[in-house]
Design a protein around this motif. Structure first.
Motif, PDB file in Angstrom:
ATOM      1  N   GLN A  90      -2.801   5.566  -1.581  1.00 35.82           N
ATOM      2  CA  GLN A  90      -3.868   4.576  -1.469  1.00 35.82           C
ATOM      3  C   GLN A  90      -4.505   4.612  -0.078  1.00 35.82           C
ATOM      4  O   GLN A  90      -5.725   4.492   0.067  1.00 35.82           O
ATOM      5  CB  GLN A  90      -3.314   3.176  -1.757  1.00 35.82           C
ATOM      6  N   PHE A  91      -3.667   4.790   0.943  1.00 33.38           N
ATOM      7  CA  PHE A  91      -4.194   4.849   2.307  1.00 33.38           C
ATOM      8  C   PHE A  91      -5.191   5.989   2.440  1.00 33.38           C
ATOM      9  O   PHE A  91      -6.289   5.814   2.984  1.00 33.38           O
ATOM     10  CB  PHE A  91      -3.071   5.025   3.326  1.00 33.38           C
ATOM     11  N   LEU A 105       0.946   5.654   0.503  1.00 36.88           N
ATOM     12  CA  LEU A 105       0.221   6.659   1.281  1.00 36.88           C
ATOM     13  C   LEU A 105      -0.970   7.197   0.495  1.00 36.88           C
ATOM     14  O   LEU A 105      -2.035   7.471   1.064  1.00 36.88           O
ATOM     15  CB  LEU A 105       1.157   7.805   1.670  1.00 36.88           C
ATOM     16  N   MET A 154       0.838  -1.205   0.000  1.00 36.11           N
ATOM     17  CA  MET A 154       0.000   0.000   0.000  1.00 36.11           C
ATOM     18  C   MET A 154       0.870   1.252   0.000  1.00 36.11           C
ATOM     19  O   MET A 154       1.914   1.284   0.646  1.00 36.11           O
ATOM     20  CB  MET A 154      -0.907   0.003   1.244  1.00 36.11           C
ATOM     21  N   GLU A 204       2.329   1.101   8.115  1.00 37.68           N
ATOM     22  CA  GLU A 204       1.546   0.207   7.264  1.00 37.68           C
ATOM     23  C   GLU A 204       2.065   0.198   5.829  1.00 37.68           C
ATOM     24  O   GLU A 204       1.967  -0.815   5.129  1.00 37.68           O
ATOM     25  CB  GLU A 204       0.070   0.621   7.284  1.00 37.68           C
ATOM     26  N   CYS A 205       2.616   1.324   5.397  1.00 41.46           N
ATOM     27  CA  CYS A 205       3.134   1.429   4.025  1.00 41.46           C
ATOM     28  C   CYS A 205       4.618   1.077   3.929  1.00 41.46           C
ATOM     29  O   CYS A 205       5.221   1.211   2.853  1.00 41.46           O
ATOM     30  CB  CYS A 205       2.889   2.835   3.483  1.00 41.46           C
ATOM     31  N   ARG A 265      -4.379   4.164  13.639  1.00 42.82           N
ATOM     32  CA  ARG A 265      -3.669   3.685  12.456  1.00 42.82           C
ATOM     33  C   ARG A 265      -2.335   4.405  12.321  1.00 42.82           C
ATOM     34  O   ARG A 265      -2.204   5.572  12.695  1.00 42.82           O
ATOM     35  CB  ARG A 265      -4.508   3.929  11.190  1.00 42.82           C
ATOM     36  N   PRO A 315      -0.076   5.038   9.210  1.00 46.93           N
ATOM     37  CA  PRO A 315       0.106   4.886   7.757  1.00 46.93           C
ATOM     38  C   PRO A 315       1.553   4.665   7.327  1.00 46.93           C
ATOM     39  O   PRO A 315       1.806   3.861   6.414  1.00 46.93           O
ATOM     40  CB  PRO A 315      -0.442   6.205   7.198  1.00 46.93           C
ATOM     41  N   GLU A 321      -8.474   5.498   0.698  1.00 49.61           N
ATOM     42  CA  GLU A 321      -9.370   4.631   1.466  1.00 49.61           C
ATOM     43  C   GLU A 321      -9.852   5.298   2.752  1.00 49.61           C
ATOM     44  O   GLU A 321     -10.901   4.935   3.292  1.00 49.61           O
ATOM     45  CB  GLU A 321      -8.655   3.315   1.807  1.00 49.61           C
ATOM     46  N   ASN A 322      -9.054   6.256   3.243  1.00 47.28           N
ATOM     47  CA  ASN A 322      -9.391   6.958   4.490  1.00 47.28           C
ATOM     48  C   ASN A 322      -9.282   8.463   4.247  1.00 47.28           C
ATOM     49  O   ASN A 322      -8.315   9.109   4.663  1.00 47.28           O
ATOM     50  CB  ASN A 322      -8.436   6.536   5.615  1.00 47.28           C
TER      51      ASN A 322
END
Length: 248
Positions: free
Chosen positions: A5-6, A3, A1, A140-141, A135, A137, A9-10
């Motif tokens: 894309q994050f 940023l 993923m 996660e990325c 979260r 990001p 989605e958010n």
């Protein structure tokens, strides 16, 4: 993923914003992605004044909204005991307050600047983030600290080379209760050292003395300025000690 894309989605997020390298870049990335992002800075006795000034400057530079929340850390008895779990108790109270404010403002997704280089095993406060559903990001990325600095430099953010700066409570030895007086002395000491041109150092409390830790390239200068450092710090400390093991 990625940023992008994050944030696709958010698209509406509240950011726990410290004004440091990571959260500053995350705020910038959210703005670039077109997200509805609101930054929340928590002001407390554990944070020095310059951190708030940096946070406001960065937010202004990129045209972001920032809300400053005031927290009374001296009402948190568990954090003041300064046990091994101090960070957990402190972060639980601060992020709980931040989350409540964000939800009241209409932001249900809360994010923070934890990156892929941060070791979860070494940061008890990260357990709080998981418990509250915060979260991260950057993590996660898969974006590391080095990448955050590179991307921040490319974006022209003044925070790109800002040294990591843990809260003032970390200067008090674990097991020693934290007091307002101790925090004030530490902040005055570090402000004095900043004014003398030092960076990325620590002024730690040690039985009433100040134990100074400097990066390898600044030890010699600390010795050269020995008398001036003593003059500025002596009023607050019984002794001023130089740690010959460089801070890395």
């Amino acid at each position: 993923m990625t940023l992008e894309q994050f944030f696709a989605e958010n698209p509406k997020v509240a950011l726990g914003f410290s004004g440091g390298v990571d959260s500053s870049y995350l705020l910038y990335a959210a703005k670039q992605a077109g997200a509805d992002v609101k930054a929340y800075y928590i002001k407390s006795a554990f944070q020095p004044e310059f951190e708030l000034a940096d946070a406001r400057r960065l937010a202004q530079d990129i045209g972001a909204d920032i809300t400053v929340l005031e927290a009374d850390v001296f009402a948190n008895a568990e954090a003041l005991k300064n046990g091994p779990d101090r960070c957990y108790h402190c972060k639980q109270a601060l992020f709980g307050m931040l989350q409540a404010k964000a939800i009241a403002d209409g932001y249900s997704v809360l994010i923070d600047g934890t990156n892929a280089s941060d070791d979860a095993g070494d940061r008890p406060g990260m357990r709080v983030l998981e418990a509250l559903g915060v979260r991260s990001p950057l993590r996660e990325c898969g974006i590391t600290k080095a990448e955050v600095r590179r991307l921040s430099k490319e974006a022209g953010l003044f925070t790109w080379d800002k040294p990591a700066y843990a809260c003032l409570a970390t200067r008090v030895p674990t097991g020693t209760p934290i007091t307002a007086d101790a925090l004030a002395k530490i902040e005055r000491a570090e402000n004095a050292l900043f004014q003398l041109g030092f960076t990325d150092f620590r002024a730690r409390m040690l039985n009433g003395a100040a134990r100074l830790q400097f990066p390898p390239g600044q030890l010699e200068r600390a010795l050269e300025l020995r008398e001036e450092i003593l003059r500025r710090l002596a009023p607050d400390f019984t002794a001023v000690l130089l740690d010959l093991q460089p801070r890395i």
